[in-house]
Design an enzyme around this catalytic site. Structure first.
Site, mmCIF file in Angstrom:
data_model
loop_
_atom_site.group_PDB
_atom_site.id
_atom_site.type_symbol
_atom_site.label_atom_id
_atom_site.label_comp_id
_atom_site.label_asym_id
_atom_site.label_seq_id
_atom_site.Cartn_x
_atom_site.Cartn_y
_atom_site.Cartn_z
ATOM 1 N N CYS A 95 0.871 -1.178 0.000
ATOM 2 C CA CYS A 95 0.000 0.000 0.000
ATOM 3 C C CYS A 95 0.911 1.232 0.000
ATOM 4 C CB CYS A 95 -0.891 -0.009 1.241
ATOM 5 S SG CYS A 95 -1.850 1.520 1.435
ATOM 6 N N ASP B 28 -0.114 -6.044 0.254
ATOM 7 C CA ASP B 28 -1.358 -6.398 -0.415
ATOM 8 C C ASP B 28 -1.095 -7.660 -1.221
ATOM 9 O OD1 ASP B 28 -3.123 -4.274 0.351
ATOM 10 O OD2 ASP B 28 -1.953 -2.948 -0.933
ATOM 11 N N HIS C 187 -3.672 -0.915 -6.229
ATOM 12 C CA HIS C 187 -3.920 -2.086 -7.077
ATOM 13 C C HIS C 187 -4.129 -1.676 -8.531
ATOM 14 C CE1 HIS C 187 -4.258 -4.020 -3.284
ATOM 15 N NE2 HIS C 187 -5.560 -3.855 -3.100
ATOM 16 N N GLU C 188 -4.927 -0.629 -8.723
ATOM 17 C CA GLU C 188 -5.236 -0.165 -10.077
ATOM 18 C C GLU C 188 -3.958 0.257 -10.808
ATOM 19 O OE1 GLU C 188 -8.713 0.916 -7.331
ATOM 20 O OE2 GLU C 188 -6.532 0.939 -7.212
ATOM 21 N N VAL D 243 6.975 -12.590 -24.230
ATOM 22 C CA VAL D 243 7.699 -12.420 -22.973
ATOM 23 C C VAL D 243 8.157 -13.786 -22.470
ATOM 24 C CG1 VAL D 243 5.649 -12.477 -21.473
ATOM 25 C CG2 VAL D 243 7.709 -11.293 -20.718
ATOM 26 N N GLU D 244 9.389 -13.842 -22.002
ATOM 27 C CA GLU D 244 9.945 -15.073 -21.450
ATOM 28 C C GLU D 244 9.435 -15.208 -20.017
ATOM 29 O OE1 GLU D 244 11.924 -17.704 -19.323
ATOM 30 O OE2 GLU D 244 12.647 -15.663 -18.974
ATOM 31 N N SER D 245 8.951 -16.395 -19.636
ATOM 32 C CA SER D 245 8.214 -16.562 -18.381
ATOM 33 C C SER D 245 9.054 -16.371 -17.118
ATOM 34 C CB SER D 245 7.507 -17.918 -18.348
ATOM 35 O OG SER D 245 8.448 -18.966 -18.417
#
Length: 157
Positions: A55, A62, A96-97, A77-79
């Protein structure tokens, strides 16, 4: 149709011993490889069930789940690099947004996919769950982006 070693040169983290986990937000850790099927529209999904950030006001952790869907174009994208990138949010203070939009924008910038969406499903805090959703589509997939955005709106309360 195996990949040749020169095709994997950009994937420096995969298979390396002694992985160093970033302690701060780090988009530079993301790596790509070439899509061998750019003529096709197909979906790639990543699920990160243990996403953590902080937060920005209280510094409290969070916890949530991040789901990434994308239709690749030329780069993917490579994992392992994605795992390290998502881990880099552990000490990052943002709402979060913001986290969901940052992830979507970073991956869009990295890969230039045809379509991408990122959803966060965060654990309740103070009795409220937050489920942000961000997406983007190229000219051919703008209608898909609009439809997907409308699909995530709750109809029944």
């Amino acid at each position: 149709m195996s990949r040749k070693s020169e095709e994997l040169q950009s994937c420096t983290l995969l298979g390396s011993a002694g992985t160093k986990y970033p302690t701060d937000y780090c988009p530079a850790v993301l790596e790509t490889f070439d899509n061998k099927h750019p003529e096709l529209d197909y979906l790639v999904t990543f699920t990160c069930p243990e996403f953590t950030s902080l937060c920005p006001k209280t510094g409290q952790p969070d916890f949530g789940k991040i789901i990434i869907n994308y239709i690749p174009n030329i780069k993917m994208v490579e994992s392992k690099s994605l795992k390290l990138y998502l881990f880099s949010f552990r000490n990052h203070g943002d709402f979060h947004e913001d986290c969901v939009n940052i992830i979507m924008k970073d991956l869009r910038s990295l890969m230039e996919p045809r379509y991408i969406e990122v959803r966060g499903i965060f654990m309740p805090r103070g009795g409220i769950s937050i489920i942000p959703f961000a997406n983007w589509g190229d000219d051919r997939h703008k209608e898909l982006a609009s439809k997907r955005l409308l699909e995530v709106f709750p109809i029944n309360f």
